[in-house]
Design an enzyme around this catalytic site. Structure first.
Site, PDB file in Angstrom:
ATOM      1  N   ASP A 135      22.969   1.325   7.159  1.00 27.35           N
ATOM      2  CA  ASP A 135      23.527   0.781   8.402  1.00 27.35           C
ATOM      3  C   ASP A 135      25.048   0.770   8.303  1.00 27.35           C
ATOM      4  O   ASP A 135      25.607   0.695   7.211  1.00 27.35           O
ATOM      5  CB  ASP A 135      23.080  -0.679   8.606  1.00 27.35           C
ATOM      6  CG  ASP A 135      21.603  -0.802   8.951  1.00 27.35           C
ATOM      7  OD1 ASP A 135      20.976   0.199   9.329  1.00 27.35           O
ATOM      8  OD2 ASP A 135      21.084  -1.940   8.835  1.00 27.35           O
ATOM      9  N   GLN A 165      29.281   4.567  14.571  1.00 32.99           N
ATOM     10  CA  GLN A 165      29.422   3.761  15.805  1.00 32.99           C
ATOM     11  C   GLN A 165      30.313   4.457  16.833  1.00 32.99           C
ATOM     12  O   GLN A 165      31.505   4.678  16.573  1.00 32.99           O
ATOM     13  CB  GLN A 165      30.021   2.397  15.438  1.00 32.99           C
ATOM     14  CG  GLN A 165      29.144   1.599  14.486  1.00 32.99           C
ATOM     15  CD  GLN A 165      29.942   0.626  13.640  1.00 32.99           C
ATOM     16  OE1 GLN A 165      31.107   0.849  13.344  1.00 32.99           O
ATOM     17  NE2 GLN A 165      29.297  -0.460  13.220  1.00 32.99           N
ATOM     18  N   ARG A 186      22.708   8.533  12.297  1.00 32.87           N
ATOM     19  CA  ARG A 186      22.161   7.700  13.380  1.00 32.87           C
ATOM     20  C   ARG A 186      23.351   7.298  14.251  1.00 32.87           C
ATOM     21  O   ARG A 186      24.267   6.638  13.766  1.00 32.87           O
ATOM     22  CB  ARG A 186      21.481   6.456  12.822  1.00 32.87           C
ATOM     23  CG  ARG A 186      21.103   5.455  13.940  1.00 32.87           C
ATOM     24  CD  ARG A 186      20.970   4.036  13.441  1.00 32.87           C
ATOM     25  NE  ARG A 186      19.820   3.833  12.592  1.00 32.87           N
ATOM     26  CZ  ARG A 186      19.759   2.877  11.657  1.00 32.87           C
ATOM     27  NH1 ARG A 186      20.786   2.074  11.452  1.00 32.87           N
ATOM     28  NH2 ARG A 186      18.685   2.741  10.910  1.00 32.87           N
ATOM     29  N   HIS A 229      19.331   1.524  23.681  1.00 35.10           N
ATOM     30  CA  HIS A 229      18.347   1.107  24.697  1.00 35.10           C
ATOM     31  C   HIS A 229      18.876   1.384  26.082  1.00 35.10           C
ATOM     32  O   HIS A 229      18.332   0.918  27.073  1.00 35.10           O
ATOM     33  CB  HIS A 229      18.066  -0.396  24.560  1.00 35.10           C
ATOM     34  CG  HIS A 229      17.939  -0.837  23.141  1.00 35.10           C
ATOM     35  ND1 HIS A 229      19.006  -1.298  22.421  1.00 35.10           N
ATOM     36  CD2 HIS A 229      16.883  -0.837  22.318  1.00 35.10           C
ATOM     37  CE1 HIS A 229      18.623  -1.574  21.190  1.00 35.10           C
ATOM     38  NE2 HIS A 229      17.339  -1.296  21.094  1.00 35.10           N
TER      39      HIS A 229
HETATM   40  P1  FDA Z   1      24.019  -1.704  25.660  1.00 37.99           P
HETATM   41  O1  FDA Z   1      24.471  -2.843  24.838  1.00 37.99           O
HETATM   42  O2  FDA Z   1      24.973  -1.150  26.657  1.00 37.99           O
HETATM   43  O3  FDA Z   1      22.666  -2.109  26.363  1.00 37.99           O
HETATM   44  C1  FDA Z   1      21.962  -1.237  27.246  1.00 37.99           C
HETATM   45  C2  FDA Z   1      20.722  -1.952  27.724  1.00 37.99           C
HETATM   46  O4  FDA Z   1      19.831  -2.155  26.607  1.00 37.99           O
HETATM   47  C3  FDA Z   1      20.959  -3.357  28.264  1.00 37.99           C
HETATM   48  O5  FDA Z   1      21.301  -3.307  29.621  1.00 37.99           O
HETATM   49  C4  FDA Z   1      19.630  -4.025  28.001  1.00 37.99           C
HETATM   50  O6  FDA Z   1      18.670  -3.633  28.962  1.00 37.99           O
HETATM   51  C5  FDA Z   1      19.207  -3.439  26.689  1.00 37.99           C
HETATM   52  N1  FDA Z   1      19.651  -4.255  25.533  1.00 37.99           N
HETATM   53  C6  FDA Z   1      20.633  -3.949  24.643  1.00 37.99           C
HETATM   54  N2  FDA Z   1      20.734  -4.895  23.709  1.00 37.99           N
HETATM   55  C7  FDA Z   1      19.818  -5.845  24.018  1.00 37.99           C
HETATM   56  C8  FDA Z   1      19.443  -7.080  23.425  1.00 37.99           C
HETATM   57  N3  FDA Z   1      20.040  -7.525  22.315  1.00 37.99           N
HETATM   58  N4  FDA Z   1      18.446  -7.778  23.997  1.00 37.99           N
HETATM   59  C9  FDA Z   1      17.808  -7.323  25.108  1.00 37.99           C
HETATM   60  N5  FDA Z   1      18.126  -6.160  25.716  1.00 37.99           N
HETATM   61  C10 FDA Z   1      19.121  -5.429  25.182  1.00 37.99           C
HETATM   62  N6  FDA Z   1      24.936  -1.306  15.202  1.00 37.99           N
HETATM   63  C11 FDA Z   1      25.834  -1.196  14.202  1.00 37.99           C
HETATM   64  O7  FDA Z   1      26.988  -1.588  14.381  1.00 37.99           O
HETATM   65  N7  FDA Z   1      25.441  -0.663  12.990  1.00 37.99           N
HETATM   66  C12 FDA Z   1      24.188  -0.183  12.772  1.00 37.99           C
HETATM   67  O8  FDA Z   1      23.896   0.314  11.688  1.00 37.99           O
HETATM   68  C13 FDA Z   1      23.254  -0.283  13.832  1.00 37.99           C
HETATM   69  N8  FDA Z   1      21.958   0.144  13.668  1.00 37.99           N
HETATM   70  C14 FDA Z   1      21.133   0.208  14.780  1.00 37.99           C
HETATM   71  C15 FDA Z   1      19.879   0.812  14.675  1.00 37.99           C
HETATM   72  C16 FDA Z   1      19.094   0.993  15.801  1.00 37.99           C
HETATM   73  C17 FDA Z   1      17.769   1.672  15.662  1.00 37.99           C
HETATM   74  C18 FDA Z   1      19.575   0.558  17.075  1.00 37.99           C
HETATM   75  C19 FDA Z   1      18.793   0.784  18.319  1.00 37.99           C
HETATM   76  C20 FDA Z   1      20.788  -0.090  17.160  1.00 37.99           C
HETATM   77  C21 FDA Z   1      21.569  -0.284  16.028  1.00 37.99           C
HETATM   78  N9  FDA Z   1      22.788  -0.939  16.109  1.00 37.99           N
HETATM   79  C22 FDA Z   1      23.660  -0.854  15.050  1.00 37.99           C
HETATM   80  C23 FDA Z   1      23.130  -1.773  17.296  1.00 37.99           C
HETATM   81  C24 FDA Z   1      23.964  -1.023  18.309  1.00 37.99           C
HETATM   82  O9  FDA Z   1      25.241  -0.779  17.807  1.00 37.99           O
HETATM   83  C25 FDA Z   1      24.087  -1.808  19.617  1.00 37.99           C
HETATM   84  O10 FDA Z   1      24.750  -3.020  19.365  1.00 37.99           O
HETATM   85  C26 FDA Z   1      22.754  -2.120  20.288  1.00 37.99           C
HETATM   86  O11 FDA Z   1      21.891  -1.025  20.199  1.00 37.99           O
HETATM   87  C27 FDA Z   1      22.953  -2.458  21.792  1.00 37.99           C
HETATM   88  O12 FDA Z   1      23.561  -1.372  22.416  1.00 37.99           O
HETATM   89  P2  FDA Z   1      22.795  -0.360  23.403  1.00 37.99           P
HETATM   90  O13 FDA Z   1      23.041   1.024  22.881  1.00 37.99           O
HETATM   91  O14 FDA Z   1      21.388  -0.697  23.525  1.00 37.99           O
HETATM   92  O15 FDA Z   1      23.609  -0.439  24.746  1.00 37.99           O
END
Ligand code: FDA
Length: 310
Positions: A135, A165, A186, A229
């Site tokens: 990560d 990131q 990733r 997501h």
């Molecule tokens: P964004 O935050 O814009 O959200 C888009 C939509 O997703 C929202 O409108 C909502 O519907 C849904 N959503 C997102 N987060 C939610 C929550 N907490 N609860 C409910 N709904 C939510 N980060 C990092 O810094 N280092 C890492 O190693 C990782 N590893 C990692 C692995 C995997 C498999 C995932 C999916 C994510 C990570 N992350 C991470 C976290 C990543 O950086 C980020 O903070 C989250 O994925 C939220 O961002 P989104 O891409 O979902 O977009």
């Protein structure tokens, strides 16, 4: 501002009193609020959830929660737990893929200790056909994380990959470097509050960076993982892969346990590879607070659950 809630929940995550309170209520019963994002505190609970997820046709990566350890002993203990996790996963027959953090394995103690601990995990992992994802933590750790990763890569470990990131301004260059190595990336947006000198501050900028890095990785990367997501970005990824005639086994989507299960089901139903990041362990509080920081509306269900349990 995009990072405002991240900063707020980060500050709360440092509160010992809040941690004590959350620890009391968060996992106490099968309905407790932290279980929405975390499988449980034990390996056995994680394996149980992993089996259920596998039945739904998703791939998995298990994360034994922990970070920011400050002594060599704690890092050794976390390393032992990962080695034990490998044995338990092998015995259970679930998929062989784990995620971990370098601050859990002693990178703050010293880098050599951390590399040694990584090798202690990677050796049995390689013997048993595991893939291990590092990560990415907050920006003070970007360089050291990539340096440890490249040290291990030079030592011929190939069962490893790393997260990058999109929010960080430097990531375009880091992606190019990892593409040149042939390493698996990733791609995530970034979960940490970062200063403007280092990171984009607005969602639109982060999304734009994510989109262009996603395209680069799909065109030239090695089996990239597109971890989000965000529905429009997932749709863009699907459209780009179709446009490039990319087979569905050349990349995967990844999502966090408990988030947007509707999109998870659609992707699996449409024949895409989807991996769920399944965290477990007693040190769940900082991970949980990052999930609240991403979507403050989540606080509502926490408060409702606490009121119900009291
Ligand atoms: P964004 O935050 O814009 O959200 C888009 C939509 O997703 C929202 O409108 C909502 O519907 C849904 N959503 C997102 N987060 C939610 C929550 N907490 N609860 C409910 N709904 C939510 N980060 C990092 O810094 N280092 C890492 O190693 C990782 N590893 C990692 C692995 C995997 C498999 C995932 C999916 C994510 C990570 N992350 C991470 C976290 C990543 O950086 C980020 O903070 C989250 O994925 C939220 O961002 P989104 O891409 O979902 O977009």
């Amino acid at each position: 501002m995009y990072g405002g809630s991240k900063a707020f929940f980060y500050a709360l995550s440092r509160s010992a009193a809040l941690k004590r309170l959350a620890s009391k209520y968060g996992m106490a019963t099968p309905d407790s609020f932290a279980r929405r994002f975390i499988a449980g505190e034990t390996i056995e609970e994680a394996i149980r959830d992993a089996r259920l997820l596998q039945e739904r046709g998703v791939l998995l990566t298990l994360d034994y929660l922990g970070e920011s350890v400050s002594t060599a002993e704690e890092a050794t203990e976390a390393t032992r737990e990962y080695v034990r996790l490998i044995d338990v996963i092998v015995a259970s027959g679930i998929e062989r893929n784990i995620s971990l953090k370098l601050t859990q394995l002693g990178v703050d103690v010293d880098r050599a200790t951390c590399v040694d601990n990584m090798r202690r995990i990677l050796d049995p992992a390689a013997r048993h056909g595991f893939f291990v994802r590092i990560d990415m933590e907050n920006s003070p750790y970007t360089d050291v994380t990539l340096e440890v990763f490249e040290t291990l890569w030079q030592q011929e470990y190939r069962n490893i990959g790393v997260a990058l990131q999109a929010a960080l301004r430097r990531t375009g260059q880091d992606v190019q470097r990892l593409i040149a190595l042939g390493a698996r990336v990733r791609l995530v947006k970034g979960a940490y509050k970062e200063p403007p000198t280092v990171a984009f501050q607005h969602k639109a900028e982060v999304d734009e960076a994510f989109r262009s890095l996603m395209r680069l990785l799909l065109d030239r990367g090695t089996y990239p993982a597109i971890a989000t997501h965000d529905e429009p970005l997932i749709d863009d990824t699907r459209a780009f892969a179709t446009d490039r005639n990319l087979a569905r086994d050349r990349f995967e989507f990844q999502m966090l346990y408990g988030i947007r299960r509707d999109i998870q089901a659609t992707l699996v139903g449409d024949g895409y590879r989807l991996r769920i990041y399944l965290p477990f362990g007693r040190q769940w509080f900082p991970y949980f607070m990052r999930r609240l920081g991403e979507r403050p509306a989540n606080l509502g269900f926490v408060l409702r659950a606490v009121v119900k349990e009291r």
